[in-house]
Every structure is written in structure tokens, then in C-alpha cells.
Design a protein around this motif. Sequence first.
Motif, PDB file in Angstrom:
ATOM      1  N   ILE A 591       0.834  -1.204   0.000  1.00 37.45           N
ATOM      2  CA  ILE A 591       0.000   0.000   0.000  1.00 37.45           C
ATOM      3  C   ILE A 591       0.865   1.249   0.000  1.00 37.45           C
ATOM      4  O   ILE A 591       0.619   2.199  -0.751  1.00 37.45           O
ATOM      5  N   ARG A 592       1.911   1.230   0.832  1.00 41.27           N
ATOM      6  CA  ARG A 592       2.788   2.395   0.911  1.00 41.27           C
ATOM      7  C   ARG A 592       3.555   2.623  -0.394  1.00 41.27           C
ATOM      8  O   ARG A 592       3.773   3.756  -0.815  1.00 41.27           O
ATOM      9  N   SER A 593       3.925   1.520  -1.053  1.00 43.36           N
ATOM     10  CA  SER A 593       4.634   1.637  -2.318  1.00 43.36           C
ATOM     11  C   SER A 593       3.755   2.266  -3.397  1.00 43.36           C
ATOM     12  O   SER A 593       4.165   3.185  -4.103  1.00 43.36           O
ATOM     13  N   VAL A 594       2.505   1.757  -3.516  1.00 42.11           N
ATOM     14  CA  VAL A 594       1.577   2.304  -4.503  1.00 42.11           C
ATOM     15  C   VAL A 594       1.222   3.742  -4.155  1.00 42.11           C
ATOM     16  O   VAL A 594       1.090   4.600  -5.044  1.00 42.11           O
ATOM     17  N   TYR A 595       1.115   4.047  -2.865  1.00 39.57           N
ATOM     18  CA  TYR A 595       0.822   5.409  -2.416  1.00 39.57           C
ATOM     19  C   TYR A 595       1.877   6.396  -2.912  1.00 39.57           C
ATOM     20  O   TYR A 595       1.563   7.486  -3.402  1.00 39.57           O
ATOM     21  N   GLU A 596       3.141   5.982  -2.841  1.00 45.44           N
ATOM     22  CA  GLU A 596       4.226   6.852  -3.309  1.00 45.44           C
ATOM     23  C   GLU A 596       4.207   6.972  -4.832  1.00 45.44           C
ATOM     24  O   GLU A 596       4.428   8.044  -5.389  1.00 45.44           O
ATOM     25  N   LYS A 597       3.945   5.833  -5.539  1.00 46.40           N
ATOM     26  CA  LYS A 597       3.946   5.839  -7.004  1.00 46.40           C
ATOM     27  C   LYS A 597       2.825   6.699  -7.574  1.00 46.40           C
ATOM     28  O   LYS A 597       2.943   7.234  -8.668  1.00 46.40           O
ATOM     29  N   THR A 598       1.715   6.805  -6.834  1.00 42.61           N
ATOM     30  CA  THR A 598       0.583   7.603  -7.313  1.00 42.61           C
ATOM     31  C   THR A 598       0.672   9.054  -6.858  1.00 42.61           C
ATOM     32  O   THR A 598      -0.312   9.793  -6.953  1.00 42.61           O
ATOM     33  N   GLY A 599       1.845   9.457  -6.387  1.00 42.14           N
ATOM     34  CA  GLY A 599       2.001  10.838  -5.936  1.00 42.14           C
ATOM     35  C   GLY A 599       1.274  11.121  -4.650  1.00 42.14           C
ATOM     36  O   GLY A 599       0.755  12.219  -4.459  1.00 42.14           O
ATOM     37  N   GLN A 600       1.235  10.103  -3.777  1.00 38.56           N
ATOM     38  CA  GLN A 600       0.572  10.198  -2.482  1.00 38.56           C
ATOM     39  C   GLN A 600      -0.910  10.553  -2.623  1.00 38.56           C
ATOM     40  O   GLN A 600      -1.454  11.386  -1.911  1.00 38.56           O
ATOM     41  N   ASN A 601      -1.549   9.859  -3.567  1.00 39.64           N
ATOM     42  CA  ASN A 601      -2.970  10.069  -3.838  1.00 39.64           C
ATOM     43  C   ASN A 601      -3.761   8.909  -3.225  1.00 39.64           C
ATOM     44  O   ASN A 601      -3.682   7.767  -3.688  1.00 39.64           O
ATOM     45  N   ILE A 602      -4.521   9.195  -2.186  1.00 40.37           N
ATOM     46  CA  ILE A 602      -5.269   8.164  -1.465  1.00 40.37           C
ATOM     47  C   ILE A 602      -6.285   7.475  -2.377  1.00 40.37           C
ATOM     48  O   ILE A 602      -6.395   6.246  -2.397  1.00 40.37           O
ATOM     49  N   SER A 603      -7.040   8.249  -3.150  1.00 44.46           N
ATOM     50  CA  SER A 603      -8.096   7.674  -3.993  1.00 44.46           C
ATOM     51  C   SER A 603      -7.525   6.745  -5.047  1.00 44.46           C
ATOM     52  O   SER A 603      -8.045   5.647  -5.275  1.00 44.46           O
ATOM     53  N   ARG A 604      -6.456   7.175  -5.730  1.00 50.43           N
ATOM     54  CA  ARG A 604      -5.854   6.332  -6.776  1.00 50.43           C
ATOM     55  C   ARG A 604      -5.244   5.068  -6.173  1.00 50.43           C
ATOM     56  O   ARG A 604      -5.308   3.994  -6.765  1.00 50.43           O
ATOM     57  N   THR A 605      -4.647   5.202  -4.977  1.00 46.30           N
ATOM     58  CA  THR A 605      -4.076   4.030  -4.309  1.00 46.30           C
ATOM     59  C   THR A 605      -5.164   3.008  -4.017  1.00 46.30           C
ATOM     60  O   THR A 605      -4.998   1.808  -4.288  1.00 46.30           O
ATOM     61  N   ALA A 606      -6.280   3.468  -3.475  1.00 45.69           N
ATOM     62  CA  ALA A 606      -7.392   2.568  -3.164  1.00 45.69           C
ATOM     63  C   ALA A 606      -7.943   1.919  -4.424  1.00 45.69           C
ATOM     64  O   ALA A 606      -8.230   0.714  -4.449  1.00 45.69           O
ATOM     65  N   ARG A 607      -8.060   2.712  -5.509  1.00 46.67           N
ATOM     66  CA  ARG A 607      -8.606   2.198  -6.761  1.00 46.67           C
ATOM     67  C   ARG A 607      -7.695   1.146  -7.390  1.00 46.67           C
ATOM     68  O   ARG A 607      -8.151   0.094  -7.840  1.00 46.67           O
ATOM     69  N   GLU A 608      -6.388   1.406  -7.420  1.00 45.13           N
ATOM     70  CA  GLU A 608      -5.444   0.476  -8.049  1.00 45.13           C
ATOM     71  C   GLU A 608      -5.330  -0.834  -7.281  1.00 45.13           C
ATOM     72  O   GLU A 608      -5.097  -1.892  -7.871  1.00 45.13           O
ATOM     73  N   LEU A 609      -5.505  -0.779  -5.950  1.00 44.89           N
ATOM     74  CA  LEU A 609      -5.369  -1.993  -5.140  1.00 44.89           C
ATOM     75  C   LEU A 609      -6.713  -2.646  -4.846  1.00 44.89           C
ATOM     76  O   LEU A 609      -6.759  -3.730  -4.250  1.00 44.89           O
ATOM     77  N   GLY A 610      -7.799  -2.015  -5.260  1.00 43.59           N
ATOM     78  CA  GLY A 610      -9.117  -2.583  -5.007  1.00 43.59           C
ATOM     79  C   GLY A 610      -9.496  -2.564  -3.541  1.00 43.59           C
ATOM     80  O   GLY A 610     -10.182  -3.472  -3.056  1.00 43.59           O
ATOM     81  N   LEU A 611      -9.053  -1.536  -2.817  1.00 46.40           N
ATOM     82  CA  LEU A 611      -9.327  -1.426  -1.386  1.00 46.40           C
ATOM     83  C   LEU A 611     -10.201  -0.202  -1.117  1.00 46.40           C
ATOM     84  O   LEU A 611     -10.337   0.682  -1.963  1.00 46.40           O
ATOM     85  N   SER A 612     -10.754  -0.156   0.079  1.00 43.05           N
ATOM     86  CA  SER A 612     -11.507   1.028   0.467  1.00 43.05           C
ATOM     87  C   SER A 612     -10.550   2.118   0.917  1.00 43.05           C
ATOM     88  O   SER A 612      -9.421   1.840   1.335  1.00 43.05           O
ATOM     89  N   ARG A 613     -10.995   3.368   0.836  1.00 38.39           N
ATOM     90  CA  ARG A 613     -10.162   4.491   1.301  1.00 38.39           C
ATOM     91  C   ARG A 613      -9.859   4.345   2.792  1.00 38.39           C
ATOM     92  O   ARG A 613      -8.771   4.694   3.253  1.00 38.39           O
ATOM     93  N   THR A 614     -10.819   3.789   3.545  1.00 33.51           N
ATOM     94  CA  THR A 614     -10.615   3.616   4.986  1.00 33.51           C
ATOM     95  C   THR A 614      -9.452   2.674   5.264  1.00 33.51           C
ATOM     96  O   THR A 614      -8.614   2.938   6.142  1.00 33.51           O
ATOM     97  N   THR A 615      -9.374   1.580   4.492  1.00 35.54           N
ATOM     98  CA  THR A 615      -8.277   0.622   4.678  1.00 35.54           C
ATOM     99  C   THR A 615      -6.936   1.269   4.366  1.00 35.54           C
ATOM    100  O   THR A 615      -5.947   1.073   5.083  1.00 35.54           O
ATOM    101  N   VAL A 616      -6.890   2.046   3.292  1.00 37.95           N
ATOM    102  CA  VAL A 616      -5.641   2.725   2.927  1.00 37.95           C
ATOM    103  C   VAL A 616      -5.237   3.701   4.027  1.00 37.95           C
ATOM    104  O   VAL A 616      -4.073   3.755   4.441  1.00 37.95           O
TER     105      VAL A 616
END
Length: 629
Positions: A591-616
Motif C-alpha cells: 500500500i505504501r509503495s503504490v501510495y508513493e507511485k501515485t504521488g501520495q494520492n489516497i483515492s488512486r491508491t485505493a482504486r489500483e489496489l481494489g481497497l476502500s479508502r478507509t483501509t488505505v
Amino acid sequence: MQHLSGMDRARKALEKGERFPIGMLNPVVAESWQRCRDLNLDPRGMPRHNVVAFVNVKRRREENAAMRLLALAEMQLLHSQIAGSNFMIALGDANGIVLDTISDQHFAESEAGRAIIPGSIWNESERGTNALGLAALVEKPVAIYGREHYFACHGHLSCMASPIFGSDGKVLGLLDASCAHEARQEHTHALVRMAAAQIENGLLYQSHSKSFVFAFHPRVEYLDTLSAGLVSVTLDGEIVSINRPAKTLLDGLPAKIGNHFDTLFEAGFGQAVDGLLKGGAIRIRDRAGSGVFMVCRQIGQHHAPMRKQTSQAMPALIRKERAPDFVAHDPAIKRSLDDIAEAATLCMPVHITGETGTGKELMAQHVHKVSARKGEFVALNCGAVPEELFIAEIFGHERGAFTNARAEGSIGLARMADRGTLFLDEVADIPLAAQTSLLRFLDSMEIRAVGAQKTQKVDIQIVSATNRDLENMVAQRQFRADLYFRLNAFSIRLPPLRGRTDFASIVRHLMEKIAPGTPVTDAAIAALSQRRWPGNIRELRSVLQRALVRRCADYVDESCFDEAKLNPDPARDCCDECRDRPLSRAKCEEIRSVYEKTGQNISRTARELGLSRTTVYKHLANRFENPGL
């Protein structure tokens, strides 16, 4: 009246029983259609789905055991090269009966996939015009696209097949790749032909393991490619096997099994062997007077004691010219390098994937090197060009073509790369609006500068690279599927540094580049190998540079490294819930890796990993000063 395409007219004539329009069909297809019509097969009906008993399949596999062993390895490699393209790879025997398949799950579950199974019969008389059956009949590579199939129900498929010949010139089997017609990729036909040639050469070596095997070609740089002729001879010089390229190169000469080496080449057999066993390539003339280079690829049994000396010296002449400028001992890298020269010879677009810092541009430069192109290597970072200027950057522009255009105009990178290589780095960042123009260019190799009226033809080797998941981007409609398939003609996956089996060699190679002659101890390399290396080779270079600054002697050992940075605690940044749970910790790191790759974008991180924003949020909580934000 609505205008009909050539294929529409041909299909209409076929289904009405009329004569096929001249020039509308490939002659091989037209002849096949006619044979099927003569058998009273109904093109609008359903083909016979005959399948032989499994005991029969098993027997056929045993009869073709040597070919099958080599073919399965090539099928696996071929499948990895076109993975994700909704393909099936099939091996058939000489009668068109399928022995084995390797396929994408989606294709395997389709109606076509359920029809192409071990034991299914794909000869022309039962299945109509199809690549596997037609290749068996005409004994040549064949591609059947879409509605070229005789039966209309197969019109959604594209199939490419190549016969596999034995040393006696007879067909031993057939290799076929089938895919959805929308994924039509002519490069796949070339890959199938290459795989079939690899199998044939492998059989030549296996069948005559006690004989000499000589490779020859008019150009020395082609001796390590599938274009090289191979001839196997006994210790007395009698020809026992000869591959198809050899027969082509010796056209007009008695290149037949049972003849003597001296009937093909001017130098006597004994003299040629003496020169070949010294290692390297010799220059020799065939009986038609054409000069070729020749090397010994396998030594006759009685000369076995000399094998070690010869095998060390022999490849040097060829491989030195094509050796990469980077470490390539890892099996995954070596497999990719084996086929690059052939792919470049066929001008197939090469797509390189791998994490950041894995050496994608170095690999791209190697593709340019082995292509032997005279033009320049031109690189473009697709993510660094503003969207509105992307087309002009590649294709050039006329003076005053648009606001802020250069007064003198620009020839564009494509024309700069003519007769050379255009490297599209960070290809995932190509603007969607520009992808259509790029696809059109890749299909035609014609460019027209912005503001210009005329087009210009260019000859370019295309190489692309990305550290992002293009397949996922295609699924999310962020990247055109047809452009992805076009760029992905020949794919190379560079493994991350943490997964490389040649890590020690990489360390020593980099150190020699940075500080020639500086020793690196085994303990230093062992310490370095414990790190995860998210920045891969680029990060390793920086660590080695810092070690050189910190060293206290004329060598680098483990004391030269900052231990705190070299071996970070993987749980240090984890949330409290994951700190002592390895499986959860791995998810946290992802999650932290994808968070950094998406420019610290919570919504995109959740979307790419198929998780809820709350989990992220939960896994990133201790990164925020106020977790409630």
C-alpha cells in the motif's frame, strides 16, 4: 449500393457457391477454400469436432517424445512473450492432431479454446481452412486471419502455424498460435516461425550428438542467429543432417544427407576441421564460390577431450561483438538476450518492462546495438513532454505551425531516428489523444510534420519501456489496447535487483565502472545482498559511490556502508496493527509503495489496489501528523 470490401466480396462468393474474385484472397487461402468446397463443406455450417481417444494421444506423444520435449519449452517461452494477449499455443503432430496446448485462461474458457484440445483433429478436410491444417498440407508457415477461415464460425479467430521439420526434410509436427481476431498481431507469426526453427535445431543436435555440427553464414554476426545454416557430419565427413537455412544458403549445391562435406565446400574436410578446432570462425568457400564464415558448434565424439578448450575459445569471435554493456548472467536476462538479435532483424517493436532503475535504457541501447542499424539511438521520455507538444516532438513541425512553435521549425525525433532506433521511455505516460497518431505511425512508418502537407517514409526500430502495468491500464481504458499489442511485439521483463541471481557480478561490474581496479570483498557483497533495493541498480550505484567516499583503504568492505541505511527495519514504518504480522506487513508495504507511485494520492491508491479508502488510511495512519485528516 453499399461498397463491399474485398473480403466481403470473397465471403459472399464463397457462401453463394460463386467463383472467388481474383486478387481478393491470398492464393493459398483461395486454393484451400476451393478444396473445402470440393468436399461439399458448408461454410455457414459447423465443422466436425472429431477428437481421438486419449490413449491415441498418449501414443502419438511418445512417438514424438524428442520433438515434444523441445516444443514444450519453446511453447512456454512463446506464451510468456505474448502473455495477456488472449492467446493459445498448440503443438500438433504431422497429421494435424493436437498433442499439447498452453493458453491464457480467458482463451481456454472460450468456445474456441474448448475446441482446440489434445486429441482434436485440425486437418483441412474436417475443420476447413485453418492455419494448423493448412501448414501441414502445404508444409510452409501459414497465417489465417479472421474470415479467411472457411467456416464462418471461426471468423473471430486469427491463427498462425509453422511446420517443424526433421533432418530428413519431412514434417514432424506443427506449432500454432491462435488468438481473438481483434488481437491480430503479425509479429506473432514471426515468433512462431522462430520457435519452430529453434525446435528443429535442437533436434539436429540431439539426434546427432556424436557428430560434428558446423554453423555457417555469409555474415559473421549472424552465426549465432536462427538464420545460420547448420550441417551435421560424421567423423569421416559424411553429411547426416542439414537444417533449412543451410539448404537455402547452399541452393544449387547437392546439400543432401549421405553426401560428403567436400561436395559442398572447397576446403577439404580435414583442413576445415583442423581450423575449426582451433576455436573461432574460419573463412571458407562453398562449391559455388560464395564465401561464408563457419564455426564448430559441436565436436565429434572422438574429439571430446578437446571440447573444453574449444568451447572456451570458439564463441569469442562472435559474442564479443554482440556482448551487452551490462551484466547478463541471470537466466531471465539471458533468455531475453538470446532472441533479441532475431527480433531486431525482423524489426519487431521491443517492449521492456521492469521496476525503476532496473536498466531499461541500457537494454534499449543493446537492442539498437545488435540491430546493426546505421542511424542514431534517439530517446524520448514520454512523461516529460507536455501533452499539447507530444505529436510535434515526435513528428516535427513546420515554422509557425502553432503558437510558441520554433521559428525555424523542427524535424522531429522520428526523422532523427531514421535508419536507427527510437526509444520511447515511460511509454505509459503517452497522452491518450496522441496514442492514435502513434499507432498509425507504427503501422505505416510514415510521418507528417505538424503543419506540413507531405508524408515521409522512415525505417525505425521501435523500443518502448515502462515501470507501470500497461495491461492494467488497458483494462482501465487508460491506454489503448491496440497500441499496447503493437508495442509489445517482443517483450523483455527485467527482474528487480533483489531477484537477480547475478547480484555479485553486478556489484563488481558497477564498481569497475565507478572506480576501476578497486576490490570489493565478499563480505561487502553479502551485506549489500540483504537489502530490498527499491531503487534497483540505480540505487546500488549510489550506495557504492558513498562507500567509496567512506572507505579507509584501497578496497570496499562491509565497514564502508551505513548499516542503518543498508539494513532498514521493514516494520519500522508499518502501522501498529501490522508490525508483528508478516503477511499484513507485506500488504502494508505494498500500500505504501503504490501510495508513493501515485504521488501520495489516497483515492488512486485505493482504486489500483481494489481497497476502500478507509483501509488505505489505516495503513498510512502513522505517516500523517493528524491521522484523522
